[in-house]
Scaffold this motif. Structure first.
Motif, PDB file in Angstrom:
ATOM      1  N   ASP A 106       0.832  -1.210   0.000  1.00  0.00           N
ATOM      2  CA  ASP A 106       0.000   0.000   0.000  1.00  0.00           C
ATOM      3  C   ASP A 106       0.865   1.258   0.000  1.00  0.00           C
ATOM      4  O   ASP A 106       0.591   2.228  -0.721  1.00  0.00           O
ATOM      5  CB  ASP A 106      -0.917   0.011   1.228  1.00  0.00           C
ATOM      6  N   VAL A 107       1.906   1.251   0.823  1.00  0.00           N
ATOM      7  CA  VAL A 107       2.790   2.418   0.922  1.00  0.00           C
ATOM      8  C   VAL A 107       3.458   2.699  -0.416  1.00  0.00           C
ATOM      9  O   VAL A 107       3.591   3.863  -0.834  1.00  0.00           O
ATOM     10  CB  VAL A 107       3.838   2.193   2.027  1.00  0.00           C
ATOM     11  N   GLN A 108       3.867   1.658  -1.121  1.00  0.00           N
ATOM     12  CA  GLN A 108       4.542   1.854  -2.405  1.00  0.00           C
ATOM     13  C   GLN A 108       3.620   2.488  -3.451  1.00  0.00           C
ATOM     14  O   GLN A 108       4.024   3.390  -4.182  1.00  0.00           O
ATOM     15  CB  GLN A 108       5.089   0.516  -2.909  1.00  0.00           C
ATOM     16  N   VAL A 109       2.352   2.026  -3.545  1.00  0.00           N
ATOM     17  CA  VAL A 109       1.457   2.584  -4.562  1.00  0.00           C
ATOM     18  C   VAL A 109       0.998   3.993  -4.179  1.00  0.00           C
ATOM     19  O   VAL A 109       0.798   4.843  -5.053  1.00  0.00           O
ATOM     20  CB  VAL A 109       0.231   1.669  -4.822  1.00  0.00           C
ATOM     21  N   VAL A 110       0.877   4.263  -2.883  1.00  0.00           N
ATOM     22  CA  VAL A 110       0.562   5.639  -2.467  1.00  0.00           C
ATOM     23  C   VAL A 110       1.711   6.562  -2.868  1.00  0.00           C
ATOM     24  O   VAL A 110       1.490   7.687  -3.343  1.00  0.00           O
ATOM     25  CB  VAL A 110       0.295   5.705  -0.954  1.00  0.00           C
ATOM     26  N   GLY A 111       2.931   6.084  -2.710  1.00  0.00           N
ATOM     27  CA  GLY A 111       4.083   6.874  -3.135  1.00  0.00           C
ATOM     28  C   GLY A 111       4.048   7.174  -4.625  1.00  0.00           C
ATOM     29  O   GLY A 111       4.413   8.270  -5.066  1.00  0.00           O
ATOM     30  N   ASP A 145       3.702  -3.593 -11.150  1.00  0.00           N
ATOM     31  CA  ASP A 145       4.839  -2.727 -11.484  1.00  0.00           C
ATOM     32  C   ASP A 145       4.599  -1.246 -11.206  1.00  0.00           C
ATOM     33  O   ASP A 145       5.433  -0.411 -11.540  1.00  0.00           O
ATOM     34  CB  ASP A 145       5.217  -2.911 -12.960  1.00  0.00           C
ATOM     35  N   GLY A 146       3.452  -0.883 -10.600  1.00  0.00           N
ATOM     36  CA  GLY A 146       3.195   0.507 -10.243  1.00  0.00           C
ATOM     37  C   GLY A 146       2.724   1.387 -11.381  1.00  0.00           C
ATOM     38  O   GLY A 146       2.655   2.619 -11.227  1.00  0.00           O
ATOM     39  N   THR A 147       2.369   0.796 -12.530  1.00  0.00           N
ATOM     40  CA  THR A 147       1.851   1.586 -13.646  1.00  0.00           C
ATOM     41  C   THR A 147       0.497   2.198 -13.277  1.00  0.00           C
ATOM     42  O   THR A 147      -0.362   1.523 -12.699  1.00  0.00           O
ATOM     43  CB  THR A 147       1.678   0.705 -14.905  1.00  0.00           C
ATOM     44  N   ILE A 148       0.322   3.481 -13.600  1.00  0.00           N
ATOM     45  CA  ILE A 148      -0.969   4.130 -13.360  1.00  0.00           C
ATOM     46  C   ILE A 148      -1.928   3.697 -14.465  1.00  0.00           C
ATOM     47  O   ILE A 148      -1.758   4.042 -15.631  1.00  0.00           O
ATOM     48  CB  ILE A 148      -0.821   5.659 -13.320  1.00  0.00           C
ATOM     49  N   LEU A 149      -2.943   2.918 -14.098  1.00  0.00           N
ATOM     50  CA  LEU A 149      -3.900   2.386 -15.058  1.00  0.00           C
ATOM     51  C   LEU A 149      -5.068   3.340 -15.298  1.00  0.00           C
ATOM     52  O   LEU A 149      -5.642   3.372 -16.387  1.00  0.00           O
ATOM     53  CB  LEU A 149      -4.434   1.036 -14.569  1.00  0.00           C
TER      54      LEU A 149
END
Length: 574
Positions: A153-158, A234-238
Motif C-alpha cells: 500500500d505504501v509503495q502505490v501511495v508513493g 509494477d506501479g503503472t498508473i492504469l
C-alpha cells in the motif's frame, strides 16, 4: 463455469453465487448461514433445462425480502449459465430496490477471491411478480493474472504522490475504514484510502490498487481529490480520475458583477424603496407618486457555485445531476437549468414538468453560457424572455442555497439537494422552481400576480410556483370624429399582445342574433366590413376571447369592447 457447477448461498443480508468445482454435473447446491438463520426458510430444487441451463426455484413467503433476493439470484444464475462462465467468481448483492408498486431493481457486484473486479456490475429489473424484464451489464469472464499483489500500500501511495508532485517521504499504514486500508501521509490532512481490486487488462485480470488522495492545492487553495487505479505488479498508473467535478457556467442575470454576485431585489435593482420621495418616484405627476423604472442591465456572471466554502465541492451543475432522473432526460453531455440544488423550468400546463404541456427546461445557449436577454419591450411569454426568467430563477435560488448553507442550513439540517454527498440528511429532493406558472387551474382559474411555496419535510421536493405579474401598464386610447368622446376611460385586456401601436377605422361588429346583435357572440354578418379595421363589440354573454377570435378571423386588426351597463370599464379576461 460449466452448466450445473453453481452453488447458491442465500442470506438475509447478502446473496452470493460462486463456482463449485466439487459437485457433480447438473447439480445445484443450497447453503445457509446459521448466523442469519435463513436455512429454515429456504428450499431449493434443481432441474436440467434443455440440457444446458438450470432452474432454481426458491419457495419462500411471498412478499418476504428474502424471497425477492432469492428470485433475483435465480435470474442471475440463469444469466451466468447463458454467458458460459468458465473462470468462476462471485456476485454479491450490492443494492436492492423494492418499493411497493414499483419495479424491483437488484444490482450485483462481481468479485474474485473476495476482491472487487473494478467497475463490474450486473443490474436486474423485475416487475412486482418478480419476472425478469431487463438486465444491464455482463459478467466479466477473464482469468486472473499469474502475478499477484507484489507492491505494498505504501509503495502505490508513493506512486500517486509522485504523480501529483507531492512530498512522499513519510508514509505510514494506519488501520482500515470498511473495505479500505488507510495510509497516513505527512502534510495531508486526511489519510489516503487504498483497496485491492482486479483490473481488466490484456484479456486478464491485473492485480491493482484503487486509492483516493485528498490534498490542498497551493494554486486554487481548495481541497482537491484524485482517484487512482495503480498496478500492484509494477506501479503503472492504469486510471486517473479527478474527483473535483468542476463545471463553471455563465449566467446572464440581474445580479451584482462584483463578488459575491448578490442577486438584485428586482430588475430595477436593489435600491428601490416603495416610499414616495425617493429617486425612483416622480412626485410631479400625482400626489402619491408614479414609479419610474431605472435602467438596470443584466450581467453575465461566470461561476461554479455561490458564496460557499470550497465551491468545487458544491457545484450548481454537474454531469451526475444532469443525467439523473430529476433532470427529465437531458441529452448526454448537455447541461440545463437542472442542478444539484434546483430544477427550474417554465410550467405552462398541469403541475410539474411535462414537455407535452409546452414546459421548458432551459439549456445552455452556447459555450456553457446561459445567455438569454430579458426585454421589457416584448411579450413576457416570448421564448427569449421565458428562458431569461428561468435562468434568473435558477441563479437566485442556487445563490440563496449557498448563502444559507454557510449559515448552517446544510444537508444534515434538511436542505434541498439531489445528492447530499454522504453528509447526512435525506437526498433526492431538489427545489422544483416553476417560472411563469399557469398551472393552478382548478375551477378554470389561471393564477396571476402571486407566488407560493410548498415545503415538505426533508426528502420531499420543495416546489416554488412563480406566477406572471401584470406589471405597470402604460396605454393611451383616443377617438377622433366622435363628438364629446375623445379620450374615454379604458383598461387593457388580459390577453393578446402586450405591446402594440394601432391606428384604424372603428367599425361596429354585427352578428346574427336578435336583441344582442352587437356582442359578436354569434356568426358575424358584416365580416367583410371588419377586414383591416378595428372592431367595436359590446360586452355580452360570451367570453371576450371568443369575440376576439371571431373578429380576428374576419380580418380585423384590433378589437375595442364597450360596457353595455352603466358602469366603468372592466378588464377583458378569458
Amino acid at each position: 463455469m460449466k452448466p450445473g457447477k453453481i452453488a447458491l448461498l442465500v442470506a438475509a443480508a447478502s446473496c452470493t453465487l460462486s463456482a463449485s468445482a466439487n459437485q457433480p454435473e447438473n447439480y445445484v447446491h443450497a447453503d445457509s448461514l446459521d448466523t442469519v438463520r435463513t436455512h429454515h426458510l429456504l428450499r431449493l430444487s434443481a432441474k436440467k433445462d434443455n440440457g444446458v441451463r438450470f432452474a432454481v426455484r426458491p419457495e419462500l413467503m411471498v412478499g418476504d425480502s428474502r424471497y425477492v433476493r432469492s428470485r433475483a439470484a435465480t435470474h442471475l444464475q440463469r444469466i451466468l449459465s447463458n454467458q458460459g462462465m468458465t473462470y468462476g467468481g462471485q456476485f454479491s448483492l450490492k443494492h436492492l430496490q423494492n418499493a411497493p408498486g414499483k419495479p424491483v431493481v437488484a444490482t450485483y457486484k462481481q468479485t474474485l477471491d473476495n476482491i472487487d473486479i473494478a467497475g463490474q456490475h450486473i443490474t436486474l429489473l423485475m416487475n412486482q411478480s418478480l419476472e425478469l424484464l431487463a438486465t444491464s451489464g455482463e459478467a466479466l469472464n477473464l482469468p486472473k493474472s499469474s502475478q499477484g499483489f507484489q507492491l505494498s500500500d505504501v509503495q502505490v501511495v508513493g506512486k500517486a504522490l509522485q504523480d501529483l508532485k507531492l512530498d512522499s517521504q513519510t508514509l505510514q499504514p494506519d488501520g482500515s475504514q470498511g473495505a479500505y486500508r488507510l495510509v497516513t501521509v505527512e502534510g495531508l490532512s486526511q489519510p489516503v484510502r487504498v483497496k485491492s481490486v482486479w483490473y481488466p487488462l490484456k484479456k486478464k485480470l491485473e492485480p491493482a490498487y484503487q486509492l483516493e488522495v485528498l490534498y490542498h492545492d497551493v494554486q486554487t487553495r481548495q481541497l482537491e481529490g484524485v482517484k487512482y487505479t495503480i498496478s500492484a505488479v509494477d506501479g503503472t498508473i492504469l486510471l486517473r480520475k479527478n474527483l473535483s467535478n468542476r463545471i463553471a457556467h455563465s449566467y446572464r442575470t440581474f445580479a451584482d458583477v462584483a463578488y459575491p454576485h448578490i442577486p438584485f431585489d428586482s430588475p430595477a435593482g436593489s435600491d428601490l424603496s416603495p416610499l414616495p420621495g425617493n429617486e425612483f418616484f416622480d412626485l410631479s405627476t400625482t400626489e402619491q407618486g408614479v414609479f419610474v423604472e431605472p435602467e438596470i442591465a443584466q450581467s453575465l456572471i461566470n461561476l461554479e457555485a455561490g458564496p460557499i466554502t470550497n465551491p468545487s465541492q458544491h457545484p450548481w451543475i454537474s454531469d451526475a445531476a444532469s443525467q439523473s432522473s430529476h433532470c427529465y432526460s437531458l441529452p448526454v453531455g448537455q447541461h440545463g437549468t437542472c442542478g444539484n440544488n434546483v430544477v427550474a423550468y417554465v410550467d405552462l400546463g398541469a403541475d410539474g414538468y411535462d414537455v407535452a404541456d409546452g414546459d421548458v427546461l432551459v439549456s445552455t445557449s452556447q459555450n456553457g453560457e446561459f445567455d438569454y436577454v430579458f426585454s421589457a419591450d416584448t411579450s413576457s411569454t416570448s421564448t427569449e424572455n421565458q428562458a431569461a426568467a428561468v435562468v434568473n430563477l435558477f441563479y437566485t435560488i442556487n445563490w440563496m442555497h449557498d448563502w444559507f448553507y454557510e449559515a448552517g442550513f446544510d444537508e444534515a439540517s434538511g436542505n434541498a439537494q439531489i445528492s447530499n454527498y454522504a453528509r447526512g440528511g435525506l437526498e433526492g429532493d431538489p427545489i422544483l422552481a416553476e417560472a411563469q406558472d399557469r398551472t393552478d387551474v382548478e375551477d378554470g382559474i389561471i393564477q396571476e400576480n402571486n407566488a407560493n411555496m410548498l415545503t415538505p419535510s426533508d426528502g420531499g421536493k420543495p416546489r416554488m410556483q412563480m406566477y406572471l405579474w401584470d406589471g405597470i401598464i402604460s396605454s393611451t386610447f383616443s377617438l377622433s370624429g366622435v363628438t364629446g368622446l375623445t379620450d374615454p376611460e379604458h383598461l387593457n385586456s388580459s390577453f393578446g399582445l402586450e405591446s402594440f401601436d394601432i391606428t384604424g377605422s372603428l367599425v361596429q361588429a354585427e352578428d346574427a342574433a336578435t336583441g344582442t346583435r352587437y356582442d359578436a357572440c354569434e356568426t358575424l354578418t358584416n365580416a367583410a366590413a371588419l377586414s383591416g379595421k378595428i372592431a367595436l363589440v359590446e360586452r355580452g354573454s360570451c367570453l371576450f376571447t371568443e369575440k376576439a377570435q371571431k373578429v380576428k378571423a374576419a380580418g380585423a386588426i384590433g378589437m375595442v369592447a364597450y360596457n353595455n351597463e352603466d358602469a366603468g370599464p372592466i378588464v377583458m379576461g378569458g
